[in-house]
Design a protein around this motif. Structure first.
Motif, short mmCIF file in Angstrom:
data_model
loop_
_atom_site.label_atom_id
_atom_site.label_comp_id
_atom_site.label_asym_id
_atom_site.label_seq_id
_atom_site.Cartn_x
_atom_site.Cartn_y
_atom_site.Cartn_z
N GLY A 297 0.83 -1.20 0.00
CA GLY A 297 0.00 0.00 0.00
C GLY A 297 0.86 1.25 0.00
N MET A 298 0.44 2.26 -0.74
CA MET A 298 1.24 3.47 -0.88
C MET A 298 0.70 4.58 0.03
N PRO A 299 1.59 5.26 0.75
CA PRO A 299 1.16 6.39 1.59
C PRO A 299 0.44 7.45 0.75
N SER A 300 -0.54 8.10 1.37
CA SER A 300 -1.36 9.08 0.64
C SER A 300 -1.99 10.04 1.64
N LYS A 301 -2.99 10.79 1.18
CA LYS A 301 -3.73 11.68 2.07
C LYS A 301 -4.81 10.96 2.87
N ARG A 302 -4.89 9.64 2.69
CA ARG A 302 -5.91 8.85 3.38
C ARG A 302 -5.79 9.02 4.90
N VAL A 303 -6.93 9.26 5.53
CA VAL A 303 -6.99 9.44 6.98
C VAL A 303 -7.39 8.11 7.63
N LEU A 304 -6.61 7.69 8.62
CA LEU A 304 -6.97 6.48 9.36
C LEU A 304 -8.13 6.76 10.30
N ARG A 305 -9.05 5.79 10.37
CA ARG A 305 -10.26 5.97 11.16
C ARG A 305 -10.39 4.88 12.23
N GLU A 306 -11.13 5.20 13.27
CA GLU A 306 -11.39 4.25 14.35
C GLU A 306 -11.90 2.94 13.75
N GLY A 307 -11.29 1.84 14.17
CA GLY A 307 -11.71 0.53 13.69
C GLY A 307 -10.90 -0.01 12.54
N ASP A 308 -10.08 0.84 11.90
CA ASP A 308 -9.19 0.37 10.83
C ASP A 308 -8.08 -0.50 11.42
N ILE A 309 -7.47 -1.31 10.57
CA ILE A 309 -6.18 -1.92 10.89
C ILE A 309 -5.21 -1.49 9.80
#
Length: 249
Positions: free
Chosen positions: A78-90
């Motif tokens: 997976g490539m780093p991006s502007k994606r925001v990690l959210r509660e419940g993600d792994i």
């Protein structure tokens, strides 16, 4: 051709592996809801500069980042991006270092806040599967003993191991022989010898083992959209048994 490492080479691989593990430990402490995956890449880059090492993955076969960040159904790469990690993600963090002519490689999967019971079980099964494989990484055993130990444990926990991506030897090159599948038959395969150094890395899916690669030509995801986890250690075979080179307290 499998390259047997001398003790002084193993020490150099240990240095690289420990630095990689130290970076991941610091990144793990930063994982929380609201952080962007690119921020983790930036932290990793700053840590590499501070430790005066080169990220192993950056530029490798054209990969543009030093850190692989794979979220939820993303298996690896997976490539780093502007994606925001959210509660419940792994989120799986895979990181390697090149230092003094040798590579080290390690990976962890981290919960983002409170995660589901199934995701917790997935992480536990993947981590335990890794250690079951490491326990079989000793002189006189066969490569299939590692593979079977991982597969048998993971499948007994109700999950599946990815077939298309495997562990590998490591040393002066990031990927060396032999390949180390996470599935196989006990007693089969190459005889393991003292001086081998292997990156053992089960990739485990909550659903079926089939995967696909996205249009970016890097990100690997589960075909059924269910979550995946990834843990990895660099391990040397010594006369005292397996030794984890990528271990930090």
């Amino acid at each position: 051709m499998v390259i047997i490492k001398a003790p002084e080479e193993i020490e150099k691989i240990r240095t690289s592996s420990r630095i990689a593990a130290e970076v991941l430990k610091e990144l793990e402490s930063l994982v929380e809801p609201g952080i962007r995956t690119m921020e983790l890449e930036q932290y990793a880059e700053a840590l590499a500069a501070r430790k005066k090492v080169r990220p192993a993955f950056k530029g490798y076969n054209g990969f543009p980042f030093g850190l692989c960040v794979s979220v939820n159904e993303e298996v690896v790469h997976g490539m780093p991006s502007k994606r925001v990690l959210r509660e419940g993600d792994i989120v799986s963090l895979d990181y390697g270092v090149f230092c003094n002519g040798y590579y080290g490689d390690t990976a962890i999967t981290v919960p983002v806040g409170k995660i589901s019971e199934e995701s917790s079980k997935l992480l536990k099964a993947t981590r335990e599967g890794l250690y079951r494989g490491i326990d079989e990484t000793k002189e006189g055993n066969r490569l299939g003993d590692i593979s079977a130990a991982i597969q048998n444990y993971v499948e007994s926990a109700g999950f599946s191991v990815v077939r298309d991506y495997v562990g590998h030897g490591i040393g002066k090159s990031l990927h060396e022989d032999p390949q180390v599948p996470n599935y196989g038959i006990k007693g089969r395969g190459m005889l393991l010898k003292k001086g081998m150094v292997l990156a053992i890395e089960p990739m485990v899916n909550a659903g079926k083992f089939q995967i696909k690669v996205l249009k970016d030509h890097w990100t690997v995801v589960t075909e059924d959209g269910k979550n995946s986890a990834h843990f990895e250690h660099t391990v040397a075979i010594t006369d005292k048994g397996p030794e984890i080179l990528s271990y930090v307290n």
